[in-house]
Structures are given as structure tokens and as C-alpha cells.
Design a protein around this motif. Structure first.
Motif, PDB file in Angstrom:
ATOM      1  N   SER A 329      14.288 -11.655  18.459  1.00 48.50           N
ATOM      2  CA  SER A 329      13.960 -13.015  18.886  1.00 48.50           C
ATOM      3  C   SER A 329      14.170 -13.187  20.380  1.00 48.50           C
ATOM      4  O   SER A 329      13.390 -13.870  21.055  1.00 48.50           O
ATOM      5  CB  SER A 329      14.823 -14.025  18.120  1.00 48.50           C
ATOM      6  OG  SER A 329      14.545 -13.991  16.742  1.00 48.50           O
ATOM      7  N   LEU A 330      15.220 -12.572  20.910  1.00 44.47           N
ATOM      8  CA  LEU A 330      15.479 -12.655  22.350  1.00 44.47           C
ATOM      9  C   LEU A 330      14.380 -11.952  23.135  1.00 44.47           C
ATOM     10  O   LEU A 330      13.908 -12.470  24.160  1.00 44.47           O
ATOM     11  CB  LEU A 330      16.843 -12.026  22.667  1.00 44.47           C
ATOM     12  CG  LEU A 330      17.273 -12.064  24.140  1.00 44.47           C
ATOM     13  CD1 LEU A 330      17.411 -13.501  24.630  1.00 44.47           C
ATOM     14  CD2 LEU A 330      18.591 -11.308  24.329  1.00 44.47           C
ATOM     15  N   GLN A 331      13.950 -10.794  22.670  1.00 47.29           N
ATOM     16  CA  GLN A 331      12.864 -10.078  23.341  1.00 47.29           C
ATOM     17  C   GLN A 331      11.604 -10.943  23.391  1.00 47.29           C
ATOM     18  O   GLN A 331      10.940 -11.033  24.431  1.00 47.29           O
ATOM     19  CB  GLN A 331      12.574  -8.762  22.620  1.00 47.29           C
ATOM     20  CG  GLN A 331      11.380  -7.989  23.199  1.00 47.29           C
ATOM     21  CD  GLN A 331      11.117  -6.697  22.457  1.00 47.29           C
ATOM     22  OE1 GLN A 331      12.037  -6.011  22.057  1.00 47.29           O
ATOM     23  NE2 GLN A 331       9.842  -6.361  22.277  1.00 47.29           N
ATOM     24  N   GLN A 332      11.275 -11.584  22.287  1.00 44.36           N
ATOM     25  CA  GLN A 332      10.086 -12.435  22.246  1.00 44.36           C
ATOM     26  C   GLN A 332      10.229 -13.635  23.178  1.00 44.36           C
ATOM     27  O   GLN A 332       9.274 -14.043  23.849  1.00 44.36           O
ATOM     28  CB  GLN A 332       9.841 -12.895  20.818  1.00 44.36           C
ATOM     29  CG  GLN A 332       9.480 -11.764  19.864  1.00 44.36           C
ATOM     30  CD  GLN A 332       9.542 -12.194  18.404  1.00 44.36           C
ATOM     31  OE1 GLN A 332       9.656 -13.380  18.092  1.00 44.36           O
ATOM     32  NE2 GLN A 332       9.478 -11.227  17.499  1.00 44.36           N
ATOM     33  N   ALA A 333      11.444 -14.210  23.236  1.00 40.02           N
ATOM     34  CA  ALA A 333      11.674 -15.371  24.092  1.00 40.02           C
ATOM     35  C   ALA A 333      11.517 -14.999  25.562  1.00 40.02           C
ATOM     36  O   ALA A 333      10.931 -15.759  26.350  1.00 40.02           O
ATOM     37  CB  ALA A 333      13.071 -15.936  23.832  1.00 40.02           C
ATOM     38  N   VAL A 334      12.040 -13.818  25.947  1.00 37.05           N
ATOM     39  CA  VAL A 334      11.895 -13.363  27.334  1.00 37.05           C
ATOM     40  C   VAL A 334      10.425 -13.096  27.650  1.00 37.05           C
ATOM     41  O   VAL A 334       9.930 -13.448  28.731  1.00 37.05           O
ATOM     42  CB  VAL A 334      12.742 -12.110  27.580  1.00 37.05           C
ATOM     43  CG1 VAL A 334      12.444 -11.522  28.953  1.00 37.05           C
ATOM     44  CG2 VAL A 334      14.232 -12.440  27.470  1.00 37.05           C
TER      45      VAL A 334
END
Length: 522
Positions: A329-334
Motif C-alpha cells: 500500500s505504501l509503494q502504491q501511495a508513493v
């Protein structure tokens, strides 16, 4: 720190005053019977449970409130309502098990709604209950308005050359925190939160407190045990916090731990062709620093009209790194930020959830969920940590040490150093915190309690588990989780089983035993 058990941050609502009129209560201790004069009506109340409101709320989750004194020294005056929620026991109940998910500043009600499946096994013996502590979530939430941004401005590279100007900005930031937080701010802190825990215990009808506390929740549990040793039931502390290290030292440790977690995340991310930082780990680390610096120079506008800065980005990364389950989820948000300029997913990490910033002070009753300020997580974290810390360097000392502190924090982490330093400096201008935790939470005469320490924990290093166990004394039983990530219950099947066995059946692992990977933990 907040234990990140849920993998749905985008829908979760969790991540210095002009102090003339603020005076912290310090360590005023309760009466030996756990109530004291004027407190009987709080202990005698009964929680009225009903279905939780909100489309994201599970149908089997019930909500209510518990009323506590604003000031335990004057229980006949103002009161606060604390939001509580529970999953009913499915088997024969031995009472309630209270959960605190950490922070300080983490909302218990929202987290229990999102992560409830992780605790369903415990409903075989308990009503599983969590709560928004005073100053957090719906329970008279504190806020600092734009003060945190102003304080960050005070610690940029040029500002530190003028320490007096820095101190003035910090005092102004403190005044804004006081203005936006209302009457709860002078009465926030773990000593009072632990007294609230005991009122909840009484209101729930339990003779003893059965408790599972993550990260900061371990500090809360230890303080409760020191205040109410005769009321301690089965207690587990996972991701054990320090009871002794100065706040400045805690901040540096946190920055270094987050940097290590970031590097682990980037090593994982760069194996994926879709990684927004590329496929080279060393270049990816440099890229993250460049993004922070670029956003600090030129923040990105958000849907709320506020600017999303490099320090907001650092805060979002810090929250997203607590658990490997959050990394996708963090990768997608970045990627959304770097490719489309869309900050919405990262804002959810930075604030602990979605919402809007009304900055309305509450005056005792529960606020509506949509009125919880966006900065409540960070504002509550600073308020509680400052209230718990007895060290208040003089203005002259802060001025002398500012350049050295900044250099130390940036060595610990070029990404998170300034962010963590600002959280420490925001205590300047607040009243001196209590010395109770550092001086009195030790050599406890209580039943055996289980402390879980994770070797690769980026927020609460394993040595804190060992040190806290030594302070608690012979009652502490340590479980060594030889894994990665912040806390063990949500990531290790072995830890999960051993914690449940103790809470449900009283079966403790041997002191010093360990959990390896899920394949070799037996």
C-alpha cells in the motif's frame, strides 16, 4: 509508536503553549482501593452499548462511552467522555480484555473496527474492548492547528543559525496547540490515562484488568501496574517502550530505526519493476532524500487546501514502514504522488486516516468522527510524550544544543531526522512532565506479565524490552521474537499463539524463550 495491525490505512481514522494556565497533574496517585474520594460515581457507571455508527463499522462491533474526571484532583468538576468499542465474547466470558494499539495518539475504536479479525480468537474468553484515550480520536481530541508546520520551519537549515528565533517559534507553536486543544491538554498523559483505564475496568464490571498493549500501549500498561498493582490480571506488553530514556534519546533511536526500516523497504521495492524509486537500492535511497527536499522547497497542494511538504512525506513513510503488510500500500501511495501528484493515499498514512481539519476544541463529550482533526495523531503523540517526560532543558541549553541535535538526528536518518527532532523540540514551552514513570515504575509486586520484544523492530528496539523487564522485576516474563517489524502479535503466528494461550488459559512461555519464523517457531 502505533502498532500497525490493519492493512487498510486509507480508510482508518487513527499517524508548547503559552503555558501560563497549564499545570500538569504529575503523579497524583489513586487511593489504595483504586477509587478514592469522589470517584465512586465513575466506577459505578455502566456502559450502554449500541451498534457503532458509520458505513465502515462491522455489524458485530458495539460502541459506547465511559465518563471520567477531567482532573482527578477535582473529580466533582468537569468530566470527559471516552469512546469505547467491543466485540462480544462468543464463548464463556471471563470478563473484558482491553486493547491499546499504541501511539501515543492511536485511536482504539477505529483500529479495532479495522483489525478485529486479528483478535477473534480472544473472544473465546473475553469481550474484546478498545478505546480512544483522552485527547485522542473522539475523546476530546487535541490539535495544534498549523503549529507543527511552524515548528518544522523553525528547524530548517537556515533557522538553526538563530536559536532565539527558533525558541520564539516553538513557543508560538505551543500557544497554538493550547488554543486548539481545549481544557483536556493540561490533563493529558499516561498517568491520567492509566487512571482512566481503571475507571473503565470498574465500569465494565471487572475485578481485575486483563490487558494487551502494543508499543506505547506497553508504557500505559506498565504505568497502570505501578498505580494499581492489586488490580492487575493477565497483562501482555508487545513492542515494549522505554520507561527511562530521555525523550531526545528516544527520538534519535526512532529516527535510526525508521531509516533501517526504510532501507529494508527499498530493498524489497526495487525488486519490483513497478517500484517508483527505480530498481537500484542505493539510488532509491538517494531518490527518497531528494523527494523530501523537493517537497520541503515546493509543497504539493492537497484536497483540503493544505500543503503536503517533505516532512509530511517523511511522516507518511514512517507510519507505512511499521509492518511489511503495509509495504504494498505504501509503494502504491508513493507512486501516486510521484507519477500523478496525488497525495491522498500518503495523507492517509501521515494522519492515520482520512478526515478534515476543523481544529475545534472539544469540551467533554464525544466528537463526531468526521470532526477529529487531521493532526490529532501527531498532536496527541507530542502532548503525551511531553507530559510523560520530566526533562525540560532551559532556553539557553536548547539554543546551545540545537545545532548539535540536528546534526545527530540527520546522521541517524537523512529522511526522518528533522521530523523526529521537531517532535522532541515541541516540548519546549510546555510544563515539565511527570517524574512518576521514570522514578516509580519499577520493582512491581504484581502477577506475572508477558513482555514481547521483536529483534528487528524499527520503533521499539529489543533492548527496551530487556531494560523494561529488569525494571518491572521478577514478574516480567520475556518472549524473544526473532523477526522483523513493529510488534509481534500481528506478524508472527508463534507470538500470536503464545499470547493467546496466556490471555485465555494463563499458560506462560518460559522466561527468555523465543519465536523464530513461522516455520521453525515450535
Amino acid at each position: 509508536m502505533l502498532a500497525k495491525l490493519s492493512t487498510r490505512p486509507s480508510v482508518r481514522r487513527c499517524a508548547v503553549p503559552c503555558v501560563a494556565g497549564l499545570a500538569l497533574l504529575g503523579a497524583g496517585l489513586p487511593a489504595a482501593d483504586g477509587s478514592g474520594p469522589g470517584l465512586g460515581r465513575f466506577y459505578d457507571q455502566k456502559v450502554k452499548w449500541s451498534a457503532c455508527e458509520g458505513e465502515d463499522m462491522p455489524k458485530d462491533l458495539q460502541c459506547g462511552k465511559v465518563t471520567v474526571p477531567l482532573d482527578y484532583a477535582e473529580p466533582g468538576k468537569a468530566t470527559l467522555d471516552l469512546a469505547v468499542a467491543r466485540y462480544r465474547a462468543t464463548g464463556r466470558s471471563r470478563g473484558s480484555l482491553l486493547l491499546n494499539f499504541g501511539g501515543p495518539g492511536g485511536q482504539g475504536v477505529g483500529q479495532l473496527a479495522m483489525a478485529g479479525k486479528d483478535f477473534m480468537g480472544l473472544t473465546n474468553g473475553y469481550d474484546v474492548v478498545s478505546f480512544d484515550p483522552r485527547g485522542v480520536g473522539r475523546s476530546s481530541p487535541v490539535s495544534c492547528g498549523t503549529a507543527s508546520d511552524d515548528a518544522l520551519d523553525a528547524t530548517d537549515g537556515d533557522a538553526v543559525a538563530d536559536p532565539q528565533a527558533v525558541l520564539e517559534k516553538l513557543r508560538d507553536a505551543a500557544a497554538e496547540c493550547s488554543e486548539h486543544s481545549g481544557p483536556v491538554l493540561p490533563h493529558i498523559g499516561t498517568v491520567n490515562a492509566a487512571r482512566d483505564l481503571d475507571v473503565m475496568r470498574g465500569a465494565l464490571g471487572d475485578g481485575k484488568l486483563n490487558y494487551l498493549g502494543f508499543s506505547y500501549g506497553s508504557r500505559l500498561g506498565a504505568v497502570y501496574a505501578a498505580q494499581f498493582p492489586d488490580k492487575v490480571g493477565r497483562m501482555v506488553l508487545d513492542g515494549v517502550d522505554t520507561l527511562t530514556e530521555p525523550l531526545a534519546e528516544q527520538g534519535a533511536v526512532s529516527a535510526q530505526g525508521q531509516q533501517t526500516a526504510l532501507e529494508n523497504f527499498l530493498a524489497w521495492c526495487t525488486k519490483d519493476i513497478a517500484c517508483p524509486f527505480g530498481q537500484n537500492p542505493r539510488e532509491a535511497r538517494e531518490h527518497v532524500v531528494q523527494v523530501v527536499e523537493s517537497l520541503d522547497r515546493d509543497p504539493v497542494p492537497t484536497d483540503f487546501g493544505e500543503a503536503f511538504s517533505g516532512q509530511d512525506f517523511a511522516g507518511a513513510l514512517a507510519q507505512g514502514l511499521y509492518s511489511r503488510e503495509l509495504w504494498p500500500s505504501l509503494q502504491q501511495a508513493v507512486a501516486l504522488l510521484l507519477e500523478d501528484g496525488d497525495t491522498s493515499r500518503l495523507e492517509a498514512f501521515a494522519s492515520g486516516g482520512v478526515g478534515r481539519p476543523p481544529w475545534r476544541a472539544a469540551h467533554g463529550g464525544l466528537v463526531d468522527p468526521q470532526d477529529v482533526p487531521l493532526d490529532n495523531l501527531s498532536a496527541a503523540l507530542m502532548a503525551v510524550n511531553c507530559a510523560d517526560d520530566p526533562d525540560r532543558p532551559s532556553a539557553a541549553q536548547v539554543g546551545r544544543d540545537l545545532g548539535r541535535l540536528r546534526a545527530r538526528y540527520e546522521r541517524a536518518s537523512p529522511v526522518f531526522g528533522r521530523y523526529r527532532l521537531t517532535q522532541v523540540l515541541m516540548c519546549h514551552g510546555r510544563p515539565k512532565g511527570t517524574d512518576f514513570i521514570r522514578d516509580e515504575v519499577k520493582d512491581l509486586d504484581i502477577p506475572k506479565m508477558l513482555l514481547v520484544g521483536t529483534r528487528g523492530d524499527p520503533a521499539t528496539p529489543y533492548r527496551w524490552t530487556v531494560e523494561t523487564a529488569e525494571r518491572i522485576g521478577s514478574s516480567a516474563v520475556v518472549l524473544d521474537n526473532r523477526g522483523e517489524g513493529h510488534t509481534g502479535y500481528g506478524s508472527s503466528k508463534c507470538v500470536h499463539r503464545k499470547v493467546d494461550a496466556f490471555l485465555l488459559y494463563g499458560t506462560l512461555p518460559p522466561d527468555g524463550s523465543s519465536c523464530g519464523s513461522d516455520h521453525d517457531s515450535e
